[in-house]
Design a protein around this motif. Structure first.
Motif, PDB file in Angstrom:
ATOM      1  N   ARG A 271       0.812  -1.216   0.000  1.00 29.80           N
ATOM      2  CA  ARG A 271       0.000   0.000   0.000  1.00 29.80           C
ATOM      3  C   ARG A 271       0.850   1.274   0.000  1.00 29.80           C
ATOM      4  O   ARG A 271       0.388   2.309  -0.479  1.00 29.80           O
ATOM      5  CB  ARG A 271      -0.924   0.023   1.227  1.00 29.80           C
ATOM      6  CG  ARG A 271      -1.940  -1.107   1.264  1.00 29.80           C
ATOM      7  CD  ARG A 271      -2.929  -0.990   0.121  1.00 29.80           C
ATOM      8  NE  ARG A 271      -3.964  -2.025   0.161  1.00 29.80           N
ATOM      9  CZ  ARG A 271      -3.892  -3.195  -0.448  1.00 29.80           C
ATOM     10  NH1 ARG A 271      -2.797  -3.502  -1.154  1.00 29.80           N
ATOM     11  NH2 ARG A 271      -4.873  -4.074  -0.373  1.00 29.80           N
TER      12      ARG A 271
ATOM     13  N   GLN B   7      -1.151   2.882  -2.834  1.00 28.50           N
ATOM     14  CA  GLN B   7      -1.909   4.116  -2.654  1.00 28.50           C
ATOM     15  C   GLN B   7      -1.019   5.342  -2.456  1.00 28.50           C
ATOM     16  O   GLN B   7      -1.440   6.464  -2.752  1.00 28.50           O
ATOM     17  CB  GLN B   7      -2.865   3.979  -1.462  1.00 28.50           C
ATOM     18  CG  GLN B   7      -3.927   2.921  -1.681  1.00 28.50           C
ATOM     19  CD  GLN B   7      -4.914   2.844  -0.546  1.00 28.50           C
ATOM     20  OE1 GLN B   7      -4.819   3.572   0.439  1.00 28.50           O
ATOM     21  NE2 GLN B   7      -5.886   1.950  -0.672  1.00 28.50           N
ATOM     22  N   LYS B   8       0.201   5.134  -1.962  1.00 29.73           N
ATOM     23  CA  LYS B   8       1.096   6.273  -1.757  1.00 29.73           C
ATOM     24  C   LYS B   8       2.500   5.913  -2.201  1.00 29.73           C
ATOM     25  O   LYS B   8       3.031   4.865  -1.841  1.00 29.73           O
ATOM     26  CB  LYS B   8       1.115   6.712  -0.288  1.00 29.73           C
ATOM     27  CG  LYS B   8       2.014   7.925  -0.034  1.00 29.73           C
ATOM     28  CD  LYS B   8       1.989   8.385   1.420  1.00 29.73           C
ATOM     29  CE  LYS B   8       2.896   9.588   1.614  1.00 29.73           C
ATOM     30  NZ  LYS B   8       2.906  10.077   3.021  1.00 29.73           N
TER      31      LYS B   8
ATOM     32  N   GLU C  14      -5.082   2.866  -8.498  1.00 27.05           N
ATOM     33  CA  GLU C  14      -5.278   3.004  -7.062  1.00 27.05           C
ATOM     34  C   GLU C  14      -4.466   4.132  -6.422  1.00 27.05           C
ATOM     35  O   GLU C  14      -4.857   4.657  -5.392  1.00 27.05           O
ATOM     36  CB  GLU C  14      -4.933   1.682  -6.352  1.00 27.05           C
ATOM     37  CG  GLU C  14      -5.833   0.520  -6.729  1.00 27.05           C
ATOM     38  CD  GLU C  14      -7.278   0.751  -6.296  1.00 27.05           C
ATOM     39  OE1 GLU C  14      -7.490   1.443  -5.279  1.00 27.05           O
ATOM     40  OE2 GLU C  14      -8.183   0.253  -6.977  1.00 27.05           O
ATOM     41  N   ILE C  15      -3.348   4.476  -6.981  1.00 23.56           N
ATOM     42  CA  ILE C  15      -2.456   5.418  -6.314  1.00 23.56           C
ATOM     43  C   ILE C  15      -3.111   6.792  -6.182  1.00 23.56           C
ATOM     44  O   ILE C  15      -3.724   7.303  -7.125  1.00 23.56           O
ATOM     45  CB  ILE C  15      -1.100   5.512  -7.044  1.00 23.56           C
ATOM     46  CG1 ILE C  15      -0.067   6.183  -6.141  1.00 23.56           C
ATOM     47  CG2 ILE C  15      -1.220   6.225  -8.373  1.00 23.56           C
ATOM     48  CD1 ILE C  15       1.344   5.919  -6.540  1.00 23.56           C
ATOM     49  N   LYS C  16      -2.999   7.390  -4.966  1.00 27.27           N
ATOM     50  CA  LYS C  16      -3.653   8.665  -4.662  1.00 27.27           C
ATOM     51  C   LYS C  16      -2.661   9.800  -4.419  1.00 27.27           C
ATOM     52  O   LYS C  16      -2.951  10.956  -4.745  1.00 27.27           O
ATOM     53  CB  LYS C  16      -4.559   8.503  -3.445  1.00 27.27           C
ATOM     54  CG  LYS C  16      -5.699   7.522  -3.640  1.00 27.27           C
ATOM     55  CD  LYS C  16      -6.529   7.384  -2.377  1.00 27.27           C
ATOM     56  CE  LYS C  16      -7.686   6.404  -2.599  1.00 27.27           C
ATOM     57  NZ  LYS C  16      -8.498   6.254  -1.347  1.00 27.27           N
TER      58      LYS C  16
ATOM     59  N   LYS D  49      -6.802   7.845 -10.108  1.00 28.26           N
ATOM     60  CA  LYS D  49      -7.298   8.263  -8.790  1.00 28.26           C
ATOM     61  C   LYS D  49      -6.342   9.224  -8.089  1.00 28.26           C
ATOM     62  O   LYS D  49      -6.501   9.498  -6.900  1.00 28.26           O
ATOM     63  CB  LYS D  49      -7.547   7.036  -7.903  1.00 28.26           C
ATOM     64  CG  LYS D  49      -8.727   6.190  -8.342  1.00 28.26           C
ATOM     65  CD  LYS D  49      -9.026   5.111  -7.308  1.00 28.26           C
ATOM     66  CE  LYS D  49     -10.240   4.282  -7.729  1.00 28.26           C
ATOM     67  NZ  LYS D  49     -10.549   3.226  -6.717  1.00 28.26           N
TER      68      LYS D  49
END
Length: 518
Positions: free
Chosen positions: A381, A409-410, A437-439, A465
């Motif tokens: 993640r 995500q990060k 998915e990466i924000k 995203k």
């Protein structure tokens, strides 16, 4: 620390005489003199012991002459610390003038050389004073016992007696930090693991142990019951460690949760860590003292949640049975040809969520075959990459890792030692890349080089995203063997970086509302 103790009033003391409410013996009015109250002495013993733990050994013992109330208070101290400032008080000012400060890590190691000669000349006096304190101390319980000084094997009898003293009083923490020694490592103090036999088995109270510049080997005489079975944490630094003893310790200390080996010489080229209780393990620049680097590392730790591996050499031969391991910090000189092997190891960790990867390499020319062989890490993640960029590298190296982390995500990328090239490459045509998915993306060490612009452009185009991408010129320096962690900023960023990035993105008609330039 200066403590002012006021005395109570009496006919001949500080309080003066009291001859009446309104006047003296001759009827003349006198000014009423207030009694001095010793408020400090009225504090309970538990608070006074905390106060006394903050003063030097010399001042601590001197408190015994203040009053009957204080004569035995110094025996109630439960945290004993013996270092150059607490023991050799008369040398304190001289050490400070020489720049020797032990409170800050950076100053400690920079100023260490200046204090070595003085400490070596004072070793006899230091040992003598600690011996006297231990001999006269009447306390029956202590919590921690710490010695920080340049001592070695020639002081073994004294140190052994200090350990017996501490163990007999149910000590929970022992720190023996003998630091730098001018002599060969074989002359380091040998920690006596069989010592607890003559301490009435009080070694079971010891929960935390930190040894520096020691020999950690099997005792010459065997023992029926392994000592220190209640250990919760063990830190070994700059020490020679017998791997067989380490394995024995792990199999007997069923409550051990934290193990840290830093710059230790190990007796074997293979290291097997088998523990049913270990939660955190750090292996920092350790070598086999005969063959050099470690050939094989095996972790069989069902409760391990964090693993920290730092080494100048890459170890791609590692077996990991760590079913709930969530965090890995992996720092090494990573060669291109073994990158896929290292990520194959990460892929075997079924619950890995956070990966911090510090890479020092002089070449990032990685071919497509290597990139495509990076195995998928579906549970990852958060990814934190620190890349040494003394030479140009292909941005696809990072994109390939992203592609192997579909649920990331990060992403944080720290590009250290980046240089601004006057003749910038043109943005190349990119093969379509997307991530669903990466924000959040943060890139440090930016100076406006082509690969930074290319990465930002790719992120803004194809990461659906994405909430924000932060580009900053600041970078952190974390080098092997030096406890320095500082923020730096390349001045070329303010002159050219922002302008070039915005111009390039504008030319490609890319929206920059998610872009943050620091």
């Amino acid at each position: 620390m200066i403590v002012e103790i006021g005395c109570g009033g009496d006919a001949s003391g500080c309080g003066g005489g009291n001859y009446g409410e309104d006047g003296g013996s001759d009827g003349q009015p006198v000014k009423q003199q207030k009694k001095k109250v010793d408020y400090i002495s009225e504090l309970p013993d538990c608070i006074l012991s905390v106060i006394l733990s903050m003063v030097s050994m010399k001042d601590l013992i001197n408190t015994s002459v203040l009053s009957k109330r204080w004569c035995n208070l110094w025996h109630s101290i439960r945290d004993l610390k013996f270092d150059v400032h607490n023991v050799l008080v008369s040398h304190h000012e001289e050490l400070l003038k020489m720049g020797y400060v032990v409170d800050e890590d950076v100053q400690k190691y920079i100023g260490l050389v200046k204090g070595i000669a003085l400490e070596l000349g004072c070793r006899g006096e230091f040992v003598k004073r600690v011996d006297q304190f231990v001999k006269n101390f009447k306390g029956t319980v202590i919590d921690s016992f710490m010695v920080e000084f340049i001592l070695n094997q020639e002081h073994s009898n004294n140190i052994d007696n200090w350990i017996r003293f501490a163990i007999a009083r149910g000590v929970e923490r022992i720190d023996l930090l003998f630091r730098y020694s001018l002599q060969h490592k074989d002359a380091c103090y040998k920690f006596p693991f069989g010592l607890s036999i003559d301490c009435n088995n009080n070694s079971s109270t010891l929960k935390h142990m930190h040894l520096e510049f020691c020999l950690v080997y099997q005792p010459t005489t065997s023992f029926d019951i392994f000592p220190f079975t209640n250990l919760r944490s063990l830190v070994l630094e700059f020490s020679q460690v017998d791997v067989i003893l380490l394995e024995t310790l792990l199999s007997n200390c069923l409550l051990l949760e934290e193990l840290s080996l830093r710059r230790c010489d190990l007796s074997l080229p293979t290291l097997k860590i088998v523990s049913s209780s270990l939660c955190y393990f750090k292996l920092d620049c350790c070598h086999d003292n005969k063959y050099g680097g470690l050939k094989f590392i095996s972790l069989d730790c069902p409760k391990l949640t964090a693993f920290n591996y730092m080494h100048s050499l890459c170890s791609d031969r590692m077996s990991m049975n760590t079913p709930i391991l969530k965090t890995i910090h992996y720092c090494c000189c990573l060669e291109s040809k073994v990158i896929h092997n290292v990520f194959a190891i990460f892929a075997t960790v079924p619950q890995l969520e956070t990966l911090k990867l510090d890479i020092i390499n002089n070449s990032f020319n990685i071919n497509d075959e290597v990139l495509q062989s990076i195995q998928t890490m579906e549970t990852l993640r958060e990814l934190n990459l620190s890349v040494n960029a003394e030479h140009d590298f292909d941005i696809w190296w990072i994109l390939a890792i992203l592609q192997a982390s579909p649920f990331l995500q990060k992403l944080t990328v720290m590009i250290t030692d980046a240089e601004f090239y006057a003749n910038q490459r043109e943005i190349r045509d990119l093969v379509m890349f997307s991530h669903n998915e990466i924000k959040v993306i943060e890139i440090g060490g930016c100076v406006g080089n082509w690969y930074e612009i290319e990465f930002a452009m790719t992120a803004l185009k194809y990461m659906h995203k994405l909430e924000r991408i932060v580009l900053s010129p600041h970078w952190i320096d974390e080098r092997f063997g030096i406890n320095i962690c500082g923020w730096y900023c390349d001045p070329t960023w303010s002159l050219n970086g922002r302008k070039i990035i915005l111009e390039k993105l504008g030319a490609e008609e890319i929206e920059v509302d998610k872009l943050v330039l620091k």
